[in-house]
Motif scaffolding. Structure first.
Motif, short mmCIF file in Angstrom:
data_model
loop_
_atom_site.label_atom_id
_atom_site.label_comp_id
_atom_site.label_asym_id
_atom_site.label_seq_id
_atom_site.Cartn_x
_atom_site.Cartn_y
_atom_site.Cartn_z
N MET A 1 0.84 -1.19 0.00
CA MET A 1 0.00 0.00 0.00
C MET A 1 0.89 1.26 0.00
O MET A 1 1.85 1.35 0.76
CB MET A 1 -0.89 0.02 1.24
N ILE A 2 0.57 2.20 -0.87
CA ILE A 2 1.27 3.48 -0.90
C ILE A 2 0.42 4.48 -0.11
O ILE A 2 -0.79 4.63 -0.36
CB ILE A 2 1.48 3.97 -2.34
N TYR A 3 1.06 5.14 0.82
CA TYR A 3 0.34 6.11 1.66
C TYR A 3 -0.19 7.26 0.81
O TYR A 3 0.55 7.88 0.03
CB TYR A 3 1.29 6.62 2.74
N ASP A 4 -1.45 7.56 0.95
CA ASP A 4 -2.09 8.68 0.27
C ASP A 4 -2.40 9.75 1.31
O ASP A 4 -3.30 9.55 2.14
CB ASP A 4 -3.37 8.22 -0.42
N PRO A 5 -1.69 10.87 1.30
CA PRO A 5 -1.91 11.87 2.36
C PRO A 5 -3.32 12.45 2.35
O PRO A 5 -3.78 12.91 3.39
CB PRO A 5 -0.86 12.95 2.05
N VAL A 6 -4.01 12.43 1.23
CA VAL A 6 -5.38 12.94 1.21
C VAL A 6 -6.28 12.09 2.09
O VAL A 6 -7.20 12.59 2.75
CB VAL A 6 -5.91 13.01 -0.23
N SER A 7 -6.03 10.79 2.11
CA SER A 7 -6.91 9.89 2.87
C SER A 7 -6.82 10.14 4.37
O SER A 7 -7.72 9.74 5.11
CB SER A 7 -6.56 8.44 2.56
N ALA A 8 -5.75 10.79 4.84
CA ALA A 8 -5.64 11.11 6.26
C ALA A 8 -6.51 12.31 6.65
O ALA A 8 -6.75 12.53 7.84
CB ALA A 8 -4.18 11.41 6.62
N ASN A 9 -6.96 13.06 5.68
CA ASN A 9 -7.84 14.20 5.94
C ASN A 9 -9.16 13.69 6.51
O ASN A 9 -9.87 12.92 5.85
CB ASN A 9 -8.07 14.95 4.62
N PRO A 10 -9.53 14.09 7.72
CA PRO A 10 -10.78 13.58 8.30
C PRO A 10 -12.03 13.90 7.49
O PRO A 10 -13.06 13.25 7.66
CB PRO A 10 -10.83 14.27 9.67
N LEU A 11 -11.96 14.89 6.60
CA LEU A 11 -13.11 15.23 5.77
C LEU A 11 -13.18 14.38 4.50
O LEU A 11 -14.19 14.40 3.79
CB LEU A 11 -13.06 16.71 5.37
N HIS A 12 -12.11 13.65 4.20
CA HIS A 12 -12.04 12.91 2.94
C HIS A 12 -13.15 11.87 2.85
O HIS A 12 -13.39 11.10 3.79
CB HIS A 12 -10.68 12.22 2.82
N GLY A 13 -13.85 11.88 1.73
CA GLY A 13 -14.92 10.90 1.51
C GLY A 13 -16.26 11.29 2.07
O GLY A 13 -17.25 10.59 1.84
N ASN A 14 -16.32 12.38 2.80
CA ASN A 14 -17.59 12.85 3.37
C ASN A 14 -18.27 13.74 2.33
O ASN A 14 -17.69 14.73 1.89
CB ASN A 14 -17.32 13.63 4.65
N PRO A 15 -19.50 13.44 1.93
CA PRO A 15 -20.15 14.28 0.91
C PRO A 15 -20.46 15.69 1.37
O PRO A 15 -20.62 16.59 0.55
CB PRO A 15 -21.43 13.51 0.58
N LEU A 16 -20.58 15.90 2.67
CA LEU A 16 -20.82 17.22 3.24
C LEU A 16 -21.99 17.93 2.55
O LEU A 16 -21.89 19.06 2.09
CB LEU A 16 -19.54 18.06 3.17
N LYS A 17 -23.10 17.23 2.54
CA LYS A 17 -24.32 17.75 1.93
C LYS A 17 -25.40 18.06 2.97
O LYS A 17 -26.27 18.89 2.73
CB LYS A 17 -24.87 16.72 0.94
N THR A 18 -25.38 17.34 4.10
CA THR A 18 -26.47 17.42 5.07
C THR A 18 -25.94 17.78 6.45
O THR A 18 -24.73 17.75 6.71
CB THR A 18 -27.20 16.08 5.17
N ARG A 19 -26.87 18.05 7.35
CA ARG A 19 -26.49 18.32 8.74
C ARG A 19 -25.80 17.11 9.34
O ARG A 19 -24.82 17.24 10.09
CB ARG A 19 -27.74 18.69 9.54
N ALA A 20 -26.28 15.91 9.03
CA ALA A 20 -25.66 14.69 9.55
C ALA A 20 -24.23 14.55 9.04
O ALA A 20 -23.33 14.12 9.77
CB ALA A 20 -26.48 13.47 9.15
N ASP A 21 -23.99 14.93 7.79
CA ASP A 21 -22.62 14.90 7.24
C ASP A 21 -21.71 15.85 8.01
O ASP A 21 -20.56 15.52 8.30
CB ASP A 21 -22.63 15.28 5.76
N VAL A 22 -22.23 17.03 8.32
CA VAL A 22 -21.42 18.03 9.03
C VAL A 22 -21.13 17.55 10.45
O VAL A 22 -20.02 17.69 10.97
CB VAL A 22 -22.14 19.39 9.02
N GLU A 23 -22.12 16.94 11.08
CA GLU A 23 -21.93 16.39 12.43
C GLU A 23 -20.87 15.29 12.41
O GLU A 23 -20.00 15.23 13.28
CB GLU A 23 -23.27 15.87 12.94
N ARG A 24 -20.95 14.43 11.43
CA ARG A 24 -19.94 13.37 11.28
C ARG A 24 -18.55 13.96 11.07
O ARG A 24 -17.56 13.49 11.63
CB ARG A 24 -20.31 12.47 10.10
#
Length: 617
Positions: A1-24
């Motif tokens: 596995m090659i380390y991907d620094p973007v994947s360490a971003n806690p926001l990575h992969g979160n659609p950030l569309k809803t209140r539940a997304d923001v809470e997560r």
């Protein structure tokens, strides 16, 4: 596995569309901090780097700053499992007999900054952080806050920190000298300029501290204060005016203008949108406010902004100490959690219920007199032509405030070697050298004016060299005119926008007489000499100088400046790669008529607000 620094971003992969997304997102940002809480829970130490304040204050910063997000979460009914940790930390950090005591405030002190988050939490959540404490812990906490608030706070947005502490003390039934509260509220009003704009103290700069501090705290006060209806109304009225301007600091993708200091606070820059919602102020349609808020969070989700353990790094688009300030400790980036203020609102609040709408982008340049900027929206970007502000107190203050142009998509670069003139990035700047090794750029202005959509400044890189600069929007380009008067020959380098550089230099570099162009897979950047005298160079800048990407290309124009008076006329632009960028390359604007330009300023030029404060040495 090659380390991907973007994947360490806690926001990575979160659609950030809803209140539940923001809470997560908030939970994902906080959880990496848990292993770093001390045994007594009063300190959070994230690495060994230092700031100008002591280690105890830095550890308090790591402890307190997450409260800007956690407190709204709980106030809005969200679940957080670690309030006992914070109660224990508050008890131990304010106990002079405990080894994790935060230390006594005896003058202007970083602790004053961090105590504001604690006051905010006491105001909103007394049942979680005050009422469960022992009587001894209550006495210690109240005494600590009351002691700190009696000292002078810095003469800027810091004055709000006493106000926030006072809101918490009042909510918890603690008696204190309320005359100090009123004094600071009056002094904060003295920073107001008009049209919704403040300045952050008696300084020649107007930056992100206006939205994420002056208005942010003012809107919290407007929501939480009791019995101060006149001031609450004023704060709301000012914020409503300001929203109509500050939206032009954001691009259509959610990126924000990279300008000024404290950019390591990252998505705190979007805190103004959440603060409007928190204060129930529909300064713009709710769908537009919500869109600005969510797009800004999403813009950050694909950036490598965290370390491998998910802890936010010092930096902007990636870990980078070159751009930091001396007051940045490892806990500093967690002011970003100020963006989560809308979590205090119920799910049925109009902000959360609204359908997100696209950004409002103007097809015409937008002049902003107070910061001395002309804003232009280009695809995926917002560009600010800047008359130039001043910051001699901060590292890289010249690059953060005095360039000719700033951008959301391309950021700006900080120089890393003042004795390497030939290697300087100088994006958005004009650099001079009289020895081929050292250099001077614009640091401050003697005059800064705006007329219609054009900016003018007069500045001196040396006491005997004078430069007059005009900045003019020109569709997808902008034009810079420099009239240089010097008693001796100089060499000059002028830079365009910095764009990302691929590994192995797998980009296109065009170095020509009078023109330089850089083409990457994603972007095109060009700079053209409209008087045709300078040589073009697509320069590979030092790594880790740009805020957004770690390796860049900067198109530059370079040439000799003879003694006497010389006129340089430059056009620059940068766009996402594609047909529009290629078309723009063939549509270079023409040099302006100098007589008409000077006549316009003689007739209509007015001073920008940022220049009107006297210099302080």
């Amino acid at each position: 596995m090659i380390y991907d620094p973007v994947s360490a971003n806690p926001l990575h992969g979160n659609p950030l569309k809803t209140r539940a997304d923001v809470e997560r997102a908030l939970g994902d940002l906080f959880n990496p901090l848990l292993p770093f809480f001390s045994e007594g829970a009063a300190r959070v130490r994230l690495d060994g780097a230092g700031a100008h304040f002591d280690r105890a204050a830095a550890d308090l910063e790591g402890f307190a700053r997450p409260l800007w997000g956690l407190t709204p979460l709980a106030a809005g009914g969200g679940k957080f499992d670690h309030w006992e940790l914070y109660r224990r930390g508050l008890a131990n950090g304010t106990d002079p007999e405990h080894p994790e005591y935060w230390g006594t405030v005896n003058a202007t002190d970083q602790r004053m900054v961090e105590l504001a988050a604690i006051g905010f939490t006491m105001r909103l959540l007394p049942h979680l952080v005050w009422e469960p404490l022992s009587e001894k812990a209550k006495r210690n906490l109240a005494a600590y806050l009351k002691h700190a608030r009696q000292f002078d706070y810095a003469d800027n947005n810091w004055k709000f920190f006493r106000i926030l502490v006072d809101l918490g003390l009042a909510e918890c039934g603690v008696e204190f000298d309320r005359s100090l509260t009123e004094k600071y509220l009056e002094e904060l009003d003295g920073f107001y300029l008009g049209d919704g704009w403040y300045r952050d103290g008696n300084v020649r700069r107007i930056d992100h501290y206006i939205p994420f501090a002056m208005h942010f705290y003012g809107l919290i006060y407007a929501k939480l204060a009791r019995g101060d209806e006149k001031r609450v109304a004023a704060y709301k009225e000012r914020a409503e005016l300001f929203a109509k301007d500050i939206r032009h600091w954001f691009d259509e993708d959610g990126g924000v203008l990279a300008f000024g200091r404290s950019l390591t606070y990252r998505f705190a820059c979007g805190g103004i949108w959440g603060a409007l919602a928190f204060a129930d102020l529909e300064a713009l349609p709710w769908g537009e406010i919500k869109g600005q808020f969510l797009r800004h969070l999403r813009w950050w989700a694909d950036k490598p902004i965290a370390n491998r353990d998910g802890v936010l790094s010092i930096g902007y688009g990636y870990p980078n100490l070159f751009m930091s300030e001396s007051y940045n400790s490892a806990g500093s980036p967690y002011w970003a959690l100020k963006a989560f203020l809308p979590l205090a609102l119920p799910a049925d609040h109009p902000f959360w219920m609204a359908e997100e709408t696209p950004a409002v982008v103007s097809k015409k340049p937008v002049p902003l007199k107070h910061p001395g900027m002309v804003m232009t929206h280009t695809p995926g970007n917002v560009v600010a032509l800047s008359s130039g502000q001043q910051n001699w107190q901060m590292r890289a203050g010249t690059e953060k405030y005095a360039k000719f142009v700033y951008s959301s998509r391309y950021g700006f670069s900080t120089e890393v070697d003042e004795r390497a003139y030939s290697q300087g990035a100088f994006d958005g700047a004009l650099a001079f050298s009289d020895d081929g090794r050292h250099y001077r750029v614009r640091e401050t202005n003697e005059v800064a004016q705006i007329a219609e959509q054009t900016l003018y400044s007069r500045w001196k890189p040396w006491s005997d060299v004078e430069v007059e600069t005009w900045l003019i929007p020109a569709n997808l380009w902008h034009i810079r005119v420099h009239r240089i008067t010097t008693p001796r020959a100089l060499h000059a380098t002028e830079g365009g926008f910095a764009i990302a550089r691929a590994d192995l230099n797998a980009d296109t570099y065009i170095d020509e007489a009078g023109r330089a162009v850089a083409k990457s897979a994603d972007d095109v950047s060009a700079i053209v000499d409209l008087t045709g005298k300078r040589e073009g160079r697509a320069h590979r800048a030092y790594p880790n100088t740009n805020l957004i990407v770690s390796k860049t290309i900067v198109p530059q124009l370079r040439g000799e400046i003879p003694d006497g008076t010389t006129l340089l006329v430059t056009a620059a632009m940068a766009l996402p790669a594609g047909a529009e960028a290629e078309a723009a390359l063939s549509q270079v604007p023409h040099a302006p008529d100098m007589a008409a330009l000077e006549a316009m300023f003689a007739r209509e030029g007015v001073d920008v607000s940022a220049i009107l404060v006297p210099e302080r040495f």
